[in-house]
Write an enzyme that holds these catalytic residues in place. Structure first.
Site, PDB file in Angstrom:
ATOM      1  N   ARG A 126       0.812  -1.203   0.000  1.00  0.00           N
ATOM      2  CA  ARG A 126       0.000   0.000   0.000  1.00  0.00           C
ATOM      3  C   ARG A 126       0.849   1.258   0.000  1.00  0.00           C
ATOM      4  O   ARG A 126       0.506   2.265  -0.602  1.00  0.00           O
ATOM      5  CB  ARG A 126      -0.928   0.000   1.210  1.00  0.00           C
ATOM      6  N   TYR A 127       1.954   1.205   0.705  1.00  0.00           N
ATOM      7  CA  TYR A 127       2.829   2.371   0.831  1.00  0.00           C
ATOM      8  C   TYR A 127       4.008   2.233  -0.135  1.00  0.00           C
ATOM      9  O   TYR A 127       4.351   1.133  -0.560  1.00  0.00           O
ATOM     10  CB  TYR A 127       3.348   2.466   2.274  1.00  0.00           C
ATOM     11  N   ARG A 130       7.362  -0.055   1.497  1.00  0.00           N
ATOM     12  CA  ARG A 130       7.295  -1.185   2.428  1.00  0.00           C
ATOM     13  C   ARG A 130       6.060  -2.039   2.160  1.00  0.00           C
ATOM     14  O   ARG A 130       5.050  -1.531   1.671  1.00  0.00           O
ATOM     15  CB  ARG A 130       7.309  -0.703   3.873  1.00  0.00           C
ATOM     16  N   CYS A 139      -2.577 -18.354  15.516  1.00  0.00           N
ATOM     17  CA  CYS A 139      -2.028 -17.569  16.617  1.00  0.00           C
ATOM     18  C   CYS A 139      -2.232 -18.375  17.884  1.00  0.00           C
ATOM     19  O   CYS A 139      -3.189 -19.140  17.969  1.00  0.00           O
ATOM     20  CB  CYS A 139      -2.760 -16.242  16.759  1.00  0.00           C
ATOM     21  N   CYS A 143      -7.307 -13.351  19.487  1.00  0.00           N
ATOM     22  CA  CYS A 143      -7.779 -12.142  20.160  1.00  0.00           C
ATOM     23  C   CYS A 143      -9.188 -11.843  19.673  1.00  0.00           C
ATOM     24  O   CYS A 143      -9.437 -11.835  18.468  1.00  0.00           O
ATOM     25  CB  CYS A 143      -6.887 -10.958  19.818  1.00  0.00           C
ATOM     26  N   CYS A 146      -9.490  -9.123  16.983  1.00  0.00           N
ATOM     27  CA  CYS A 146      -8.623  -9.207  15.798  1.00  0.00           C
ATOM     28  C   CYS A 146      -9.312  -8.620  14.563  1.00  0.00           C
ATOM     29  O   CYS A 146     -10.458  -8.950  14.269  1.00  0.00           O
ATOM     30  CB  CYS A 146      -8.255 -10.658  15.519  1.00  0.00           C
ATOM     31  N   ARG A 148      -8.245  -9.207  11.597  1.00  0.00           N
ATOM     32  CA  ARG A 148      -8.077 -10.138  10.483  1.00  0.00           C
ATOM     33  C   ARG A 148      -8.836 -11.431  10.755  1.00  0.00           C
ATOM     34  O   ARG A 148      -8.452 -12.498  10.297  1.00  0.00           O
ATOM     35  CB  ARG A 148      -6.588 -10.406  10.242  1.00  0.00           C
ATOM     36  N   ASP A 307     -10.189  -1.104  14.002  1.00  0.00           N
ATOM     37  CA  ASP A 307     -10.698  -1.109  12.634  1.00  0.00           C
ATOM     38  C   ASP A 307     -12.187  -1.422  12.602  1.00  0.00           C
ATOM     39  O   ASP A 307     -12.742  -1.945  13.566  1.00  0.00           O
ATOM     40  CB  ASP A 307      -9.958  -2.162  11.802  1.00  0.00           C
ATOM     41  N   ASP A 344      -6.298   3.549  10.869  1.00  0.00           N
ATOM     42  CA  ASP A 344      -6.070   2.969   9.549  1.00  0.00           C
ATOM     43  C   ASP A 344      -7.375   3.151   8.787  1.00  0.00           C
ATOM     44  O   ASP A 344      -8.395   2.545   9.137  1.00  0.00           O
ATOM     45  CB  ASP A 344      -5.692   1.486   9.691  1.00  0.00           C
ATOM     46  N   LYS A 351      -2.680   4.702   7.107  1.00  0.00           N
ATOM     47  CA  LYS A 351      -2.717   5.203   8.474  1.00  0.00           C
ATOM     48  C   LYS A 351      -2.589   6.726   8.508  1.00  0.00           C
ATOM     49  O   LYS A 351      -1.760   7.283   7.806  1.00  0.00           O
ATOM     50  CB  LYS A 351      -1.552   4.608   9.277  1.00  0.00           C
TER      51      LYS A 351
HETATM   52  C1  LIG Z   1       0.801  -0.603   8.877  1.00  0.00           C
HETATM   53  C2  LIG Z   1       1.240  -1.059   7.587  1.00  0.00           C
HETATM   54  C3  LIG Z   1       2.592  -1.016   7.225  1.00  0.00           C
HETATM   55  C4  LIG Z   1       3.656  -0.511   8.136  1.00  0.00           C
HETATM   56  O1  LIG Z   1       3.429   0.820   8.425  1.00  0.00           O
HETATM   57  P1  LIG Z   1       4.409   1.702   9.334  1.00  0.00           P
HETATM   58  O2  LIG Z   1       3.638   2.951   9.581  1.00  0.00           O
HETATM   59  O3  LIG Z   1       5.649   1.898   8.539  1.00  0.00           O
HETATM   60  O4  LIG Z   1       4.677   0.916  10.585  1.00  0.00           O
HETATM   61  C5  LIG Z   1       2.920  -1.421   5.960  1.00  0.00           C
HETATM   62  N1  LIG Z   1       1.981  -1.869   5.088  1.00  0.00           N
HETATM   63  C6  LIG Z   1       0.679  -1.919   5.412  1.00  0.00           C
HETATM   64  C7  LIG Z   1      -0.291  -2.408   4.415  1.00  0.00           C
HETATM   65  C8  LIG Z   1       0.263  -1.532   6.680  1.00  0.00           C
HETATM   66  O5  LIG Z   1      -1.022  -1.596   7.000  1.00  0.00           O
HETATM   67  S1  SF4 Z   2      -4.626  -9.663  16.775  1.00  0.00           S
HETATM   68 FE1  SF4 Z   2      -5.242 -11.317  15.365  1.00  0.00          FE
HETATM   69  S2  SF4 Z   2      -3.390 -11.781  14.196  1.00  0.00           S
HETATM   70 FE2  SF4 Z   2      -2.742 -10.621  16.032  1.00  0.00          FE
HETATM   71  S3  SF4 Z   2      -2.248 -12.177  17.554  1.00  0.00           S
HETATM   72 FE3  SF4 Z   2      -4.385 -11.596  17.880  1.00  0.00          FE
HETATM   73  S4  SF4 Z   2      -5.566 -13.084  16.695  1.00  0.00           S
HETATM   74 FE4  SF4 Z   2      -3.471 -13.178  15.954  1.00  0.00          FE
END
Ligand SMILES: *Cc1c(COP(=O)(O)O)cnc(C)c1O
Ligand code: SF4
Length: 383
Positions: A126-127, A130, A139, A143, A146, A148, A307, A344, A351
């Site tokens: 996305r960025y 990175r 996991c 959580c 979570c 995801r 989120d 986010d 973010k």
């Molecule tokens: C959060 C995130 C990162 C890392 O972001 P930083 O602000 O550099 O810690 C990289 N890619 C995605 C898709 C993210 O959601």
């Molecule tokens: S937040 Fe989601 S991905 Fe992260 S440790 Fe918890 S369950 Fe696993």
């Protein structure tokens, strides 16, 4: 230096140890074995009931969520729960609640548009410089908050070996990627060998400058951070570890040992807290935790606004609550203990960080600021 908070940590660890003695009849060596912890995870309500009294709602919630987002709690994390407190912060993070089954209109299956920004399976780019690389969907503890959860806890949907290779190849072919964040699920669910295989391949990519591992194992399964594991990691520096402490109740001697092992081999550790209603939406709680983290060489990096994922809206706080936490920290404690509060943006906006407003007024080139104590000061911009 024996900090008062350190004494609180000790007391908490002692109480957890008492519960461990009552609940699990095993010797130290077995308890410290992460494979044992992993194998003995509590996954059913009748199992959980052996240790804590469940409300009718909790039982119904465990049954109701089992098909979509399972429950799993390591024995270690379970012993951190104070069974007499229905609102215990560990319990809220680990035991399903009925509210998870209420879906709201604005909730999204894929709140951050990860799929949309996915050039190859298992990568989100996305960025500019990175990427996120997904490993397992497993996991130690699932959580309840979570974001995801559409993937996590469903190991059958996890990227296969060749998918991961596609991700590594993608990074190798994109010279602009200088930073990779290995995420999941939790990458420490992989064996040391499998993780080393991945890290070694990433480390060999010339343009990749840093490798980050996002893991909650120091919190939910600190036994996983073994001397052998950190010895492996130190061959591939610079390694950054992003962990996920949410509450001082997680700041135990075991967690401290995991952080010490990582820091001693030169990993740079930071914390990404998720702001959760009724768990940590309190400046005092965050300040206590962040100071503990600093004492253990882990720097508070982010506070995430929750989120808009499905089934977690009961944890969501107003944005003002996050801003107030930053306001209560900035100036009052070490700047190192003040993380960025970030949202986010839904739909893949990325973010953005939110801050208290310190600028009170502006008149021509004169700015009027209110400092952390609430006093007014002028700043004149040079002409
Ligand atoms: C959060 C995130 C990162 C890392 O972001 P930083 O602000 O550099 O810690 C990289 N890619 C995605 C898709 C993210 O959601
Ligand atoms: S937040 Fe989601 S991905 Fe992260 S440790 Fe918890 S369950 Fe696993």
């Amino acid at each position: 230096m024996k900090h008062l908070c350190e004494q609180i940590t000790e007391k908490r660890s002692l109480r957890a140890k008492e519960r461990r003695m009552d609940w699990f009849d095993v010797d130290d060596l077995t308890w410290q074995d992460w494979r044992w912890q992993q194998a003995k995870r509590i996954r059913q309500s009748d199992e959980l009931e052996k240790y804590i009294v469940l409300s009718a709602d909790e039982k119904q919630a465990i049954a109701g969520t089992s098909a979509s987002y399972r429950m799993a709690i390591t024995p270690y994390y379970l012993t951190l729960i104070d069974p007499s407190n229905p609102m215990d912060p560990i319990r809220r993070q680990a035991v399903p609640s009925l509210e998870e089954l209420h879906l709201e209109d604005d909730e999204l299956v894929d709140p951050l548009g990860e799929e949309e920004f996915s050039p190859v399976p298992g990568v989100t780019h996305r960025y500019p410089d990175r990427v996120l690389l997904y490993t397992t969907h497993n996991c130690p503890v699932y959580c309840r908050h979570c974001n995801r959860r559409r993937k996590v806890s469903m190991p059958e949907t996890m990227p296969a070996r060749d998918t991961l290779s596609m991700g590594v190849n993608y990074i190798a072919e994109h010279a602009e990627v200088r930073d990779v964040l290995i995420s999941g699920g939790d990458p420490l669910t992989f064996s040391d060998n499998r993780l080393e295989d991945l890290i070694k391949r990433l480390h060999a990519i010339k343009h990749l400058e840093i490798i980050r591992l996002a893991t909650r194992n120091p919190v939910t399964l600190p036994q996983r951070v073994t001397p052998e594991f950190v010895e492996m990691l130190q061959k591939y520096h610079p390694i950054y570890i992003s962990t996920h402490f949410n509450h001082p109740a997680e700041c135990t001697q075991e967690a401290a040992q995991a952080l010490r092992r990582l820091a001693d081999v030169g990993c740079v550790i930071n914390n990404q807290m998720v702001l959760l209603k009724g768990v940590n939406d309190d400046p005092h709680v965050v300040s206590q935790m962040n100071q503990w983290l600093l004492r253990h060489r882990c720097q508070p990096y982010y506070i995430f606004q929750l989120d808009t994922a499905e089934g977690i809206s009961h944890f969501r706080t107003p944005l003002a609550s996050g801003v107030n936490i930053i306001k209560a920290l900035r100036g009052w404690t070490s700047g190192l203990a003040v993380p960025h509060y970030v949202v986010d943006l839904p739909g893949g906006g990325g973010k953005v960080s939110l801050q208290p407003n310190y600028l009170e007024d502006k008149n021509a080139s004169t700015y009027l600021f209110r400092n952390y104590r609430g006093d007014l000061f002028e700043y004149k911009e040079g002409s």
